[in-house]
Design an enzyme around this catalytic site. Structure first.
Site, short mmCIF file in Angstrom:
data_model
loop_
_atom_site.label_atom_id
_atom_site.label_comp_id
_atom_site.label_asym_id
_atom_site.label_seq_id
_atom_site.Cartn_x
_atom_site.Cartn_y
_atom_site.Cartn_z
N LYS A 61 29.84 43.65 24.73
CA LYS A 61 30.51 42.73 25.10
C LYS A 61 31.20 41.90 24.22
O LYS A 61 30.68 42.01 22.90
CB LYS A 61 29.80 42.03 26.15
CG LYS A 61 28.99 41.01 25.29
CD LYS A 61 28.18 40.33 26.55
CE LYS A 61 28.53 38.80 26.39
NZ LYS A 61 27.73 38.14 25.66
N ASP B 97 24.98 45.94 28.40
CA ASP B 97 24.40 44.77 28.77
C ASP B 97 23.23 44.30 28.46
O ASP B 97 22.24 44.85 29.36
CB ASP B 97 24.67 44.36 30.30
CG ASP B 97 24.69 43.03 30.66
OD1 ASP B 97 23.59 42.31 30.18
OD2 ASP B 97 25.53 42.35 31.58
N HIS B 98 22.56 43.76 27.51
CA HIS B 98 21.31 43.51 27.01
C HIS B 98 20.23 43.17 28.34
O HIS B 98 19.08 43.31 28.04
CB HIS B 98 21.00 42.98 25.79
CG HIS B 98 21.33 41.64 25.63
ND1 HIS B 98 22.13 40.75 25.61
CD2 HIS B 98 19.93 40.74 25.68
CE1 HIS B 98 21.84 39.62 25.70
NE2 HIS B 98 20.80 39.43 25.67
N LYS C 164 16.07 44.13 29.66
CA LYS C 164 14.63 43.38 29.50
C LYS C 164 13.83 43.87 30.67
O LYS C 164 14.41 44.02 31.93
CB LYS C 164 15.17 41.94 29.99
CG LYS C 164 15.94 41.22 28.81
CD LYS C 164 16.24 39.83 29.30
CE LYS C 164 17.46 39.24 28.41
NZ LYS C 164 16.66 38.70 26.92
N GLU D 17 20.11 27.55 28.36
CA GLU D 17 19.63 28.05 26.82
C GLU D 17 19.86 26.62 26.04
O GLU D 17 20.50 25.56 26.56
CB GLU D 17 20.87 28.61 26.24
CG GLU D 17 20.82 30.14 26.62
CD GLU D 17 21.80 30.90 25.76
OE1 GLU D 17 21.37 31.65 24.89
OE2 GLU D 17 22.75 30.88 26.29
N HIS E 195 25.64 39.13 32.51
CA HIS E 195 24.22 39.05 32.39
C HIS E 195 23.85 38.65 33.97
O HIS E 195 22.88 39.29 34.79
CB HIS E 195 23.66 38.12 31.64
CG HIS E 195 24.08 38.39 30.09
ND1 HIS E 195 24.37 39.76 29.68
CD2 HIS E 195 24.01 37.41 29.17
CE1 HIS E 195 24.36 39.62 28.33
NE2 HIS E 195 24.26 38.47 28.11
N LYS F 233 24.72 26.10 27.94
CA LYS F 233 24.17 25.78 26.56
C LYS F 233 23.83 24.64 26.47
O LYS F 233 24.27 23.63 27.14
CB LYS F 233 25.30 26.12 25.44
CG LYS F 233 26.18 27.56 25.58
CD LYS F 233 25.25 28.68 24.64
CE LYS F 233 25.85 29.97 24.58
NZ LYS F 233 25.01 30.97 24.16
C1 BG6 Z 1 24.58 36.88 24.81
C2 BG6 Z 1 25.47 35.73 24.72
O1 BG6 Z 1 25.10 38.09 25.45
O2 BG6 Z 1 23.49 36.67 25.09
C3 BG6 Z 1 24.93 34.61 23.77
O3 BG6 Z 1 26.82 36.19 24.04
C4 BG6 Z 1 23.55 34.27 24.54
O4 BG6 Z 1 25.67 33.52 24.10
C5 BG6 Z 1 22.46 35.61 24.82
O5 BG6 Z 1 22.93 33.10 23.75
C6 BG6 Z 1 21.24 35.32 25.59
O6 BG6 Z 1 20.46 36.30 25.30
P1 BG6 Z 1 18.98 36.16 25.47
O7 BG6 Z 1 18.59 37.53 25.54
O8 BG6 Z 1 18.42 35.28 24.53
O9 BG6 Z 1 18.84 35.36 26.72
#
Ligand code: BG6
Length: 511
Positions: free
Chosen positions: A168, A197-198, A202, A236, A260, A361
């Protein structure tokens, strides 16, 4: 000893076939922080193919040894567990580097020669995986150059699977996502494209499907008749770090919500797919959810959205600067670092159930959680015995950092009086499984090597998610756009986000 299974007594999974992975953007952060540590963890668990080669590639001129040394630092710093020297030694022997400018065709000829010579030492036919860990403007040129030199092949004619993984942001809005899709499709078939999309990698996100469909008790209640509302929070505590150039152009909705959050929402709301081992049927259902999310009118955008930016404050006791003071942020930027939204999946199952989303954030702490609030029981039987209404039963899915689930139920407080108090029934991955969850990238890289696209986003899902956000962007960029509010860093966001729920008779659940 924890109850349940452990990694040791699980049957071994089949290893993917011989694979050559080329990482474009190999000198970047993602490679050192995520990709190579994930591959090393797969090596540690013996999940990698027997024949496995990695070529890192970027414009920098590096030798194989320079590259190995660089990524080894990343492994030591970012791997979720120590990698044993023997595993690193075996893995790093198959780690190479080849400089390549994504826009220079001649560099791809050299890359091809290198790939062929590395594969020549084995009799196996290697599948090719290209990981584009770089900005989207390079996706098109790289895909086209790969095809031009014959590095993208059709499985039907060669028996070699070629896959391209793209990171992304996939576009900036509907139009740019469509253009990017069209651009990739000039060189690749849809089934060769893996949009990552990581969050889908999870464990806790994958578990959404399992707990919904492997338990008989939830599905009958999983609809507008029994669910009052849903809250999805991606909070976050970090700021934007050194990513101002990217973040200031995008903001939190594009960074977190479009991908996400909407992916989690779609898993939470999908109809049962035909099969959990059929990627198409799961992706079809997810796309339907995204298509069913009500597109807001301009008036609704004003009523149902709140955007804000962090001001100075303190996080974990440390003073932090405001967003506008972050290095690289445009002076006067109105980019959103916090958003709260009220959405509705307007279909037979969900119509009328508010789905509240917040993402930000520099909030009080890092926590990603989904909470499903069931309708309250009538309190007629308890009148006069306690103050106020009975509480909602709440199912919480804790995505991170403490992975698990809990169900809030009402219970009699011990003692002579008939007092009702909410209590939590919970499970954590730690206690039940006794092993740390793998990193999302481990699962996703393994799936690409196996050719399983289930946990990747299809083009129509991407386009639908941009489409449903379009009315919001339109109002936010109009002349009389609602203001970008401010919130103190280290807080839970602006007051207006609390008001958004209050006017609907709800409040954010504490995290
Ligand atoms: C990323 C965003 O896709 O996901 C970041 O670009 C964000 O801004 C991150 O901090 C959060 O990933 P995770 O796995 O730490 O929740």
């Amino acid at each position: 000893m924890a109850e349940g299974v452990t990694a040791q007594n699980e049957p071994r999974i089949a290893k993917p076939p011989a694979t050559l992975l080329v990482i474009f953007g190999a000198s970047g952060d993602l490679t050192s922080r995520k990709l190579i540590p994930a591959l090393c963890n797969l090596a540690e668990d013996q999940y990698l193919p027997e024949n496995f080669i990695v070529i890192g590639s970027s414009r920098s001129k590096l030798s194989d040894d320079d590259f190995r040394a660089k990524v080894f630092e990343g492994v030591q710093k970012f791997s979720r567990r120590p990698i044993s020297p023997a595993v690193w030694e075996r893995f790093s022997k198959n780690l190479h580097y080849q400089p390549c400018n994504g826009e220079v065709l001649a560099d791809f000829e050299l890359l091809k020669q290198r790939m062929e010579s590395l594969c020549a030492s084995s009799e196996q036919r290697f599948n090719y995986v290209y990981y584009l860990a770089m900005a989207p403007q390079f996706f098109g040129p790289i895909a086209s150059n790969l095809r031009e030199v014959g590095l993208i092949e059709e499985y039907s004619s060669t028996g070699r699977r070629t896959s391209v993984v793209v990171e992304k942001p996939f576009g900036h809005d509907t139009q740019s996502a469509r253009e990017l899709n069209e651009c990739l499709r000039k060189s690749l078939a849809e089934e060769q494209i893996y949009r990552i999309d990581h969050y889908l990698g999870k464990e806790t996100v994958q578990n959404i499907l399992v707990f919904r469909f492997a338990n008989g008790i939830f599905e009958p209640l999983w609809n507008r008749k029994y669910i009052d509302h849903i809250q999805i929070s991606v909070c976050e505590d970090i700021g934007i770090g050194n990513r101002a150039a990217y973040f200031d152009q995008n903001g939190i909705v594009r960074d977190i919500v479009q991908n996400h959050v909407l992916q989690m929402l779609s898993l939470l709301c999908i109809e049962p797919p035909i099969s959990l081992s059929d990627a198409k049927s799961i992706r079809d259902e997810k796309a339907k959810v995204l298509r069913s999310i009500k597109r807001m009118t301009p008036v609704e955008v004003r009523e149902n959205t709140v955007r804000a930016q962090y001001a100075r404050g303190s996080v974990s006791g440390q003073p932090v600067v405001s967003y506008l003071e972050e290095k690289g942020v445009n002076p006067g930027s109105t980019t959103d670092t916090y958003v709260a939204l009220k959405l509705e999946v307007d279909n037979w199952r969900w119509s009328g159930v508010p789905i509240y989303i917040r993402a930000g954030k520099r909030l009080a702490k890092r926590i990603t959680e989904i909470k499903v609030f069931f309708n309250r029981a009538p309190d007629s039987l308890f009148k006069g015995r306690q103050v106020g209404e009975l509480e909602h039963n709440v199912l919480s899915i804790q995505v991170q950092p403490k992975e698990g689930m809990s169900l809030r139920i009402s219970s009699k407080q011990p003692g002579p009086r008939f007092k009702v108090r909410p209590v939590e029934m919970d499970f954590t991955y730690d206690n039940s499984f006794g092993v740390a969850s793998p990193e999302a990238y481990e699962r996703l890289l393994l799936d690409v090597m196996k050719g399983d696209p289930t946990l990747f986003t299809r083009n129509d899902e991407i386009e639908e998610s941009w489409d449903l956000l379009a009315p919001i962007f339109e109002v936010w960029s109009s002349k009389d756009a609602p203001p970008v509010l401010s919130y103190e860093a280290g807080s839970w966001g602006p007051q207006a986000a609390d008001d958004l729920l209050r006017k609907n008779g709800h409040s954010w659940s504490s995290l």
